[in-house]
Structure formats: structure tokens, C-alpha cells
Design a protein around this motif. Sequence first.
Motif, PDB file in Angstrom:
ATOM      1  N   PRO A 348       6.455   2.429  -7.725  1.00 59.17           N
ATOM      2  CA  PRO A 348       5.602   2.500  -6.526  1.00 59.17           C
ATOM      3  C   PRO A 348       4.715   1.273  -6.355  1.00 59.17           C
ATOM      4  O   PRO A 348       4.438   0.852  -5.222  1.00 59.17           O
ATOM      5  CB  PRO A 348       4.774   3.767  -6.767  1.00 59.17           C
ATOM      6  N   ALA A 349       4.250   0.694  -7.462  1.00 58.35           N
ATOM      7  CA  ALA A 349       3.397  -0.490  -7.360  1.00 58.35           C
ATOM      8  C   ALA A 349       4.159  -1.669  -6.780  1.00 58.35           C
ATOM      9  O   ALA A 349       3.591  -2.501  -6.056  1.00 58.35           O
ATOM     10  CB  ALA A 349       2.841  -0.845  -8.739  1.00 58.35           C
ATOM     11  N   LEU A 350       5.454  -1.742  -7.082  1.00 58.64           N
ATOM     12  CA  LEU A 350       6.265  -2.821  -6.515  1.00 58.64           C
ATOM     13  C   LEU A 350       6.622  -2.532  -5.068  1.00 58.64           C
ATOM     14  O   LEU A 350       6.675  -3.442  -4.233  1.00 58.64           O
ATOM     15  CB  LEU A 350       7.528  -3.015  -7.354  1.00 58.64           C
ATOM     16  N   LEU A 351       6.881  -1.258  -4.742  1.00 53.44           N
ATOM     17  CA  LEU A 351       7.150  -0.900  -3.350  1.00 53.44           C
ATOM     18  C   LEU A 351       5.972  -1.286  -2.453  1.00 53.44           C
ATOM     19  O   LEU A 351       6.154  -1.694  -1.304  1.00 53.44           O
ATOM     20  CB  LEU A 351       7.417   0.600  -3.232  1.00 53.44           C
ATOM     21  N   ALA A 352       4.744  -1.152  -3.006  1.00 53.73           N
ATOM     22  CA  ALA A 352       3.556  -1.479  -2.219  1.00 53.73           C
ATOM     23  C   ALA A 352       3.464  -2.966  -1.895  1.00 53.73           C
ATOM     24  O   ALA A 352       2.724  -3.354  -0.988  1.00 53.73           O
ATOM     25  CB  ALA A 352       2.303  -1.032  -2.975  1.00 53.73           C
ATOM     26  N   LEU A 353       4.199  -3.793  -2.628  1.00 50.13           N
ATOM     27  CA  LEU A 353       4.191  -5.234  -2.359  1.00 50.13           C
ATOM     28  C   LEU A 353       5.120  -5.618  -1.214  1.00 50.13           C
ATOM     29  O   LEU A 353       4.994  -6.719  -0.663  1.00 50.13           O
ATOM     30  CB  LEU A 353       4.604  -6.012  -3.611  1.00 50.13           C
ATOM     31  N   THR A 354       6.051  -4.771  -0.880  1.00 50.18           N
ATOM     32  CA  THR A 354       7.077  -5.153   0.085  1.00 50.18           C
ATOM     33  C   THR A 354       6.500  -5.228   1.489  1.00 50.18           C
ATOM     34  O   THR A 354       5.421  -4.713   1.780  1.00 50.18           O
ATOM     35  CB  THR A 354       8.241  -4.154   0.064  1.00 50.18           C
ATOM     36  N   GLY A 355       7.273  -5.883   2.360  1.00 48.86           N
ATOM     37  CA  GLY A 355       6.884  -5.979   3.756  1.00 48.86           C
ATOM     38  C   GLY A 355       6.363  -7.343   4.123  1.00 48.86           C
ATOM     39  O   GLY A 355       6.620  -8.338   3.435  1.00 48.86           O
ATOM     40  N   PRO A 356       5.582  -7.423   5.219  1.00 49.83           N
ATOM     41  CA  PRO A 356       5.174  -8.731   5.738  1.00 49.83           C
ATOM     42  C   PRO A 356       4.047  -9.369   4.939  1.00 49.83           C
ATOM     43  O   PRO A 356       3.104  -8.704   4.522  1.00 49.83           O
ATOM     44  CB  PRO A 356       4.722  -8.399   7.166  1.00 49.83           C
ATOM     45  N   TRP A 357       4.182 -10.672   4.734  1.00 50.63           N
ATOM     46  CA  TRP A 357       3.132 -11.532   4.197  1.00 50.63           C
ATOM     47  C   TRP A 357       3.136 -12.805   5.044  1.00 50.63           C
ATOM     48  O   TRP A 357       4.180 -13.206   5.570  1.00 50.63           O
ATOM     49  CB  TRP A 357       3.383 -11.877   2.732  1.00 50.63           C
ATOM     50  N   PHE A 358       1.971 -13.431   5.151  1.00 50.84           N
ATOM     51  CA  PHE A 358       1.861 -14.593   6.025  1.00 50.84           C
ATOM     52  C   PHE A 358       1.390 -15.814   5.248  1.00 50.84           C
ATOM     53  O   PHE A 358       0.386 -15.762   4.531  1.00 50.84           O
ATOM     54  CB  PHE A 358       0.883 -14.303   7.179  1.00 50.84           C
ATOM     55  N   TRP A 359       2.158 -16.886   5.403  1.00 55.06           N
ATOM     56  CA  TRP A 359       1.761 -18.222   4.905  1.00 55.06           C
ATOM     57  C   TRP A 359       1.159 -18.933   6.105  1.00 55.06           C
ATOM     58  O   TRP A 359       1.878 -19.430   6.969  1.00 55.06           O
ATOM     59  CB  TRP A 359       2.996 -18.940   4.377  1.00 55.06           C
ATOM     60  N   THR A 417      -4.963  -2.193  -4.738  1.00 57.63           N
ATOM     61  CA  THR A 417      -4.061  -2.570  -3.651  1.00 57.63           C
ATOM     62  C   THR A 417      -3.912  -4.082  -3.601  1.00 57.63           C
ATOM     63  O   THR A 417      -4.853  -4.827  -3.900  1.00 57.63           O
ATOM     64  CB  THR A 417      -4.590  -2.062  -2.302  1.00 57.63           C
ATOM     65  N   PRO A 418      -2.726  -4.579  -3.232  1.00 53.16           N
ATOM     66  CA  PRO A 418      -2.517  -6.037  -3.209  1.00 53.16           C
ATOM     67  C   PRO A 418      -3.344  -6.698  -2.122  1.00 53.16           C
ATOM     68  O   PRO A 418      -3.414  -6.214  -0.988  1.00 53.16           O
ATOM     69  CB  PRO A 418      -1.016  -6.180  -2.945  1.00 53.16           C
ATOM     70  N   ASN A 419      -4.017  -7.797  -2.481  1.00 50.79           N
ATOM     71  CA  ASN A 419      -4.831  -8.546  -1.533  1.00 50.79           C
ATOM     72  C   ASN A 419      -4.112  -9.777  -1.016  1.00 50.79           C
ATOM     73  O   ASN A 419      -4.044 -10.024   0.189  1.00 50.79           O
ATOM     74  CB  ASN A 419      -6.150  -8.952  -2.195  1.00 50.79           C
TER      75      ASN A 419
END
Length: 453
Positions: A348-359, A417-419
Motif C-alpha cells: 500500500p505504501a508503494l501504491l500511494a506513490l503512483t500517479g501524477p508528479w510534476f517536474w 504521506t509522500p510530499n
Amino acid sequence: MLPTTERALLRRLAGEQAESRAPSLIAAVVRGDQVLWSEARGRVDGERPTVDTQYRIGSITKSFVAVLVMRLRDEGRLDLNDPLDKHVPGTSLGHLTIAQLLSHTGGITSESPGAWWERAEGADWAALSNSLSAGALRHRAGARFHYSNVGYGVLGEVVARLRGMGWYDALRAEVLEPLGMHRTTPQPVAPHALGWAVHPYADVLLGEPTPDSGAMAPAGQLWSTVTDLARWTRLLAGDTGEVLHPDTVAEMREPAHVDDGDAWTAGYGLGLQAFRDSGRRLSGHGGSMPGFLASVVTDPRTTTGALTLANSTIGVAVMTLAMDLLKLVDEHEPALPDEWLPMADPDPALLALTGPWFWGPMPYALHLLPDGWLNLRPANGTGRASRFRPEPDGTWTGLDGYYAGETLRVHRNPDGTPNHLDLATFIFARTPYDPAAPIPGGVDDQGWRGGVR
């Protein structure tokens, strides 16, 4: 395979054997862990050669030696940036790196000084080393690709020094036996083909010598069969049987230098030739010794490979034939994609990392792969994309593309939660220039606004 496919493959093989006047020619097509097709034309001792008939494979030997060197690298026994002097001191080539020797970018003369080494009994390492004066360097190290048989004679000595045994003994113990390649040997073992030269103006043959090459043997000594080379083709495509990690083989396939400029079609990696043909990235190696020609080529994307063996000094286009066989198989019976299956027990901790990120303002998507690996790629499909392997310390290491070798770190809020992501100092945030992330240079406190003021 379908009869129409087999007929097309046989027609190409038969045409090559007849037009090039090969005393014998045998070929095979491999996909995954299966030999899909094999046929032969011509005669060996009055009979059609079989998948167990040995041929000398020449410079394909170099790929075997390169695998031994990469095993030493993966074990930490050497670094590809090590100078030769660190492992084999006292030569005139001591400043060259292991990587330069593997990739033919050390600038060394192509052939060993003295007699024509392919047709003469080889001397020992001391004699080869003593013959390599300063004149053995033809180009500045790293300046260009210059194929060097001598460089692989040197690498064979590197293997011998670090393993405490001859290079072939190490090869047999570490590679051939684990892969079940019992018919790959330094000297011919019956049944085997004889090497022939074909007269240029008459249909007659002249026997060719097959001496032991001594210290130059790592450049082209080995004999092998269709059965054994089919297993080798699988290794080059990634089915390594734990002899090497598949990522190490992928590293070997990447061209360190190219032969033909911007629109390259041929290059060389770490002991493997690289090709671009009809939109495909192929890898393998060709080989030639007096009386013999050979080739192995594979498409790692589809795991389809082809190999060809002939007992003729010149004239048989074995690499072109292998590529044509691959092309015919792709046209008649293309490989099916791997069956999709859902991931088992994702973290679950890795699933929470998935999705959009912006550079900055550019959107990326982070995908979760099996075994905790990650894939970060631009949302529009264009730009810097890399896969990342998890490390014991909670970071990830880039495996390919722009970020190969770089470290990816996940920074979290107090609640876990990932920042943001820190990738080689670049900050990836959940929103474009997220003010909650530590963006170097800060974020304009007026935020996003319309128009120009």
C-alpha cells in the motif's frame, strides 16, 4: 511454425548457401526457450550437418569472455573504470580501462604483432605482452571505435589473474556448465565441420588450418553447435539462467560507440554488437576464422533470435542472413505480447506513490512495477523516462534512460504521506511548483496568474 513460414525461411537459407557456394550452412530461429526452426544445406562428411555439428564461431568467443568480465564486475572484483594496470600490471596498455577494452574504444591495434595470428600457433601471455610496445596504440583512448582482437586477448588474461585459472576453465565452470552448453569447446570434438576456402573462380575447396591461438584465444578460439548457441541466444535476450542478472546483459547490449554516425545502424557495447534494422534494436555478435563464419543476433523485445554457422572463409553473409530470418519470422508469425496478470499483494505504501508528479510544470506519471520497482515517465510519453530498482536503504536506483545510476528518494510528511520526490536534485511535486514542496529558488508567492504584468 506454419508451413508457409518454414518454407520462407528455408528458401532464404537455400538461396544463401547456393549463391555464396558455402560447403555447408546451418541456421536456427529461437523464441523464448524454444528452437522454432532449424535447417541445413550442404554437406559435412557427406551428410547434412545437424544441430549437434560443431563449427568454429570465431569472434562470438568475445561475448563469452565479456560475460566473464561482467560477472567479475558484479561480484565487486573489478570496476569497469579500473585501469588495466590494477589487475595486469606491467603492460604498455596499463592506462586503458576495462570498459575501453570491452567496447573496442581503447585505440589498440586490431591484430597482434608478428605472424597472422588466426593462422599461426599462438604463444603464451608473456610473449603477447612483450610484443605490445607503445606502437600497439593506434588512436587516443576513448576517441573512436577501433575493433581490436588484441584487447580481448588482454581481457582473457584479466579473467585468468582474477580467477586463478585459465579463461576457458573459468568459462566452463561459470557459464557453459550452468547453461548446459556441453558442446562449446576450445578444440573441435566430433562431429564437427572442417574449415574450407572456396576458390574464387572454380567450385573447388582448400582446407584451412585451425591452430590453437594461445593468448589470443579469447578473441576467437571457441567451437560450438546450433543447440548450444540457441541457449546463448536466449541469454543475450535476457534468459540468463542466473549466470548474469538480466540488467547486466541489458547494459552489455547498449552501444558505447557507433560505427556510422548520426543515423547509426551498427555499434558496439560491452562485448556485444548492436544493430538497428527495420525499426528494431538487435544485439549479438558475428564471428570469422579461416574456414568458418558465424553469427548470433537477437531482438530482446520479442526474445526472438537467429543464428547461422558456415564452414567457408568468406562470402557467406551470415549476419545479414540471420537478420533476414528474424524479419521473416516477425512478418509471418509475430511474437505475442506477454499475458497481462494483476499484481499479487502490492505494498500500500508503494501504491500511494503512483500517479501524477510534476517536474516544474511538466506532468509525469509514476507506475508501480513488480517487486517494488518504479517507472517514472512523462505523461505525454516524450522526454526523460527511467525505471528504478529498490535498494535496501529505502531509495531507488535508475536503470536506464537519462536517470540511469541516479538515486530517487521519497520525502514524506509527518503523517507518512509522500510530499515530494528528489531525483538527482530535481524535485517532483504532486502539483506544478507545489508551494508545500522544497522547490529550489522558491515559488512565486503570487502563485499562478493570468496575463503578463
